[in-house]
Design a protein around this motif. Structure first.
Motif, PDB file in Angstrom:
ATOM      1  N   ASP A   4       0.860  -1.177   0.000  1.00 25.16           N
ATOM      2  CA  ASP A   4       0.000   0.000   0.000  1.00 25.16           C
ATOM      3  C   ASP A   4       0.896   1.227   0.000  1.00 25.16           C
ATOM      4  OD1 ASP A   4      -2.493  -1.326   0.109  1.00 25.16           O
ATOM      5  OD2 ASP A   4      -2.205  -1.684   2.238  1.00 25.16           O
ATOM      6  N   ALA A   5       0.474   2.249  -0.721  1.00 29.75           N
ATOM      7  CA  ALA A   5       1.275   3.464  -0.811  1.00 29.75           C
ATOM      8  C   ALA A   5       0.367   4.683  -0.838  1.00 29.75           C
ATOM      9  CB  ALA A   5       2.137   3.439  -2.066  1.00 29.75           C
ATOM     10  N   TYR A   6       0.914   5.788  -0.356  1.00 31.91           N
ATOM     11  CA  TYR A   6       0.236   7.072  -0.401  1.00 31.91           C
ATOM     12  C   TYR A   6       1.070   7.946  -1.331  1.00 31.91           C
ATOM     13  CZ  TYR A   6      -2.019  11.389   1.015  1.00 31.91           C
ATOM     14  OH  TYR A   6      -2.719  12.565   1.008  1.00 31.91           O
ATOM     15  N   ILE A   7       0.450   8.477  -2.375  1.00 33.56           N
ATOM     16  CA  ILE A   7       1.163   9.243  -3.396  1.00 33.56           C
ATOM     17  C   ILE A   7       1.036  10.731  -3.119  1.00 33.56           C
ATOM     18  CG2 ILE A   7       1.436   9.623  -5.882  1.00 33.56           C
ATOM     19  CD1 ILE A   7       1.822   6.686  -4.888  1.00 33.56           C
ATOM     20  N   LYS A   8       2.158  11.430  -3.208  1.00 26.85           N
ATOM     21  CA  LYS A   8       2.178  12.888  -3.059  1.00 26.85           C
ATOM     22  C   LYS A   8       2.637  13.487  -4.385  1.00 26.85           C
ATOM     23  CE  LYS A   8       2.184  13.420   1.713  1.00 26.85           C
ATOM     24  NZ  LYS A   8       2.138  14.480   2.637  1.00 26.85           N
ATOM     25  N   PRO A   9       1.683  13.848  -5.267  1.00 24.41           N
ATOM     26  CA  PRO A   9       2.055  14.433  -6.560  1.00 24.41           C
ATOM     27  C   PRO A   9       2.511  15.884  -6.408  1.00 24.41           C
ATOM     28  CG  PRO A   9      -0.320  14.319  -6.359  1.00 24.41           C
ATOM     29  CD  PRO A   9       0.246  13.672  -5.133  1.00 24.41           C
ATOM     30  N   PRO A  32       2.328  15.853 -11.955  1.00 23.29           N
ATOM     31  CA  PRO A  32       0.999  16.230 -11.476  1.00 23.29           C
ATOM     32  C   PRO A  32       0.030  15.053 -11.551  1.00 23.29           C
ATOM     33  CG  PRO A  32       1.290  16.990 -13.720  1.00 23.29           C
ATOM     34  CD  PRO A  32       2.610  16.394 -13.290  1.00 23.29           C
ATOM     35  N   ALA A  33      -1.041  15.142 -10.797  1.00 25.73           N
ATOM     36  CA  ALA A  33      -2.069  14.093 -10.788  1.00 25.73           C
ATOM     37  C   ALA A  33      -3.054  14.344 -11.935  1.00 25.73           C
ATOM     38  CB  ALA A  33      -2.781  14.073  -9.449  1.00 25.73           C
ATOM     39  N   VAL A  34      -2.536  14.328 -13.146  1.00 24.76           N
ATOM     40  CA  VAL A  34      -3.333  14.592 -14.338  1.00 24.76           C
ATOM     41  C   VAL A  34      -3.031  13.507 -15.362  1.00 24.76           C
ATOM     42  CG1 VAL A  34      -3.722  16.229 -16.226  1.00 24.76           C
ATOM     43  CG2 VAL A  34      -3.247  17.079 -13.935  1.00 24.76           C
ATOM     44  N   GLU A  35      -4.072  12.903 -15.906  1.00 22.80           N
ATOM     45  CA  GLU A  35      -3.968  11.925 -16.986  1.00 22.80           C
ATOM     46  C   GLU A  35      -3.014  10.771 -16.647  1.00 22.80           C
ATOM     47  OE1 GLU A  35      -2.927  14.126 -20.480  1.00 22.80           O
ATOM     48  OE2 GLU A  35      -4.794  15.250 -20.466  1.00 22.80           O
ATOM     49  N   GLY A  36      -2.959  10.359 -15.391  1.00 19.83           N
ATOM     50  CA  GLY A  36      -2.156   9.210 -14.991  1.00 19.83           C
ATOM     51  C   GLY A  36      -0.664   9.467 -14.871  1.00 19.83           C
ATOM     52  N   ARG A  66      -5.258   8.979  -3.900  1.00 23.15           N
ATOM     53  CA  ARG A  66      -3.859   9.113  -3.468  1.00 23.15           C
ATOM     54  C   ARG A  66      -3.398   7.853  -2.744  1.00 23.15           C
ATOM     55  NH1 ARG A  66      -2.182  15.241  -2.337  1.00 23.15           N
ATOM     56  NH2 ARG A  66      -3.335  16.117  -4.056  1.00 23.15           N
ATOM     57  N   ARG A  67      -4.341   7.124  -2.165  1.00 16.64           N
ATOM     58  CA  ARG A  67      -4.009   5.833  -1.536  1.00 16.64           C
ATOM     59  C   ARG A  67      -4.133   4.755  -2.599  1.00 16.64           C
ATOM     60  NH1 ARG A  67      -2.905   5.914   3.594  1.00 16.64           N
ATOM     61  NH2 ARG A  67      -3.681   7.606   4.855  1.00 16.64           N
ATOM     62  N   LYS A  68      -3.053   4.019  -2.799  1.00 14.83           N
ATOM     63  CA  LYS A  68      -3.017   3.043  -3.877  1.00 14.83           C
ATOM     64  C   LYS A  68      -2.469   1.717  -3.373  1.00 14.83           C
ATOM     65  CE  LYS A  68      -2.198   6.717  -7.186  1.00 14.83           C
ATOM     66  NZ  LYS A  68      -3.531   6.821  -7.673  1.00 14.83           N
ATOM     67  N   ARG A  69      -2.758   0.661  -4.112  1.00 15.20           N
ATOM     68  CA  ARG A  69      -2.221  -0.663  -3.831  1.00 15.20           C
ATOM     69  C   ARG A  69      -1.510  -1.128  -5.099  1.00 15.20           C
ATOM     70  NH1 ARG A  69      -5.786  -4.520  -0.504  1.00 15.20           N
ATOM     71  NH2 ARG A  69      -4.880  -3.143   1.041  1.00 15.20           N
ATOM     72  N   PHE A  70      -0.269  -1.543  -4.920  1.00 13.82           N
ATOM     73  CA  PHE A  70       0.560  -1.996  -6.037  1.00 13.82           C
ATOM     74  C   PHE A  70       0.938  -3.448  -5.847  1.00 13.82           C
ATOM     75  CE2 PHE A  70       1.322   2.568  -5.859  1.00 13.82           C
ATOM     76  CZ  PHE A  70       1.298   2.937  -7.190  1.00 13.82           C
TER      77      PHE A  70
END
Length: 78
Positions: A4-9, A32-36, A66-70
């Protein structure tokens, strides 16, 4: 391995992977958090952090959060 990760763009600190207080990885990316773009940058940062190729890291859940699972395919790890 699933993480699990928290992303800070849009971070000036990135690309960097740190362990947060709750044990979740915090991934700082400049994209940026735009278009992947932030997702792609997070995959690249995690691949570098774990020493695997980019294709070994895939997003399992949280494409727009922003919370993701990889899922990370680490050789010799199950």
């Amino acid at each position: 391995m699933i993480i699990d990760a928290y992303i800070k763009p849009n971070s000036t600190k990135g690309p960097l992977v740190e362990t947060g207080e709750d044990g979740v990885l915090v991934v700082f990316v400049r994209a940026p958090a735009v278009e992947g773009k932030a997702n792609k940058a997070a995959i690249e940062a995690l691949a570098a952090h774990f020493g695997v190729r980019r294709g070994a890291v895939s997003l399992l859940k949280g494409a727009t959060s922003r919370r993701k699972r990889f899922v990370i395919d680490v050789p010799g790890h199950r």
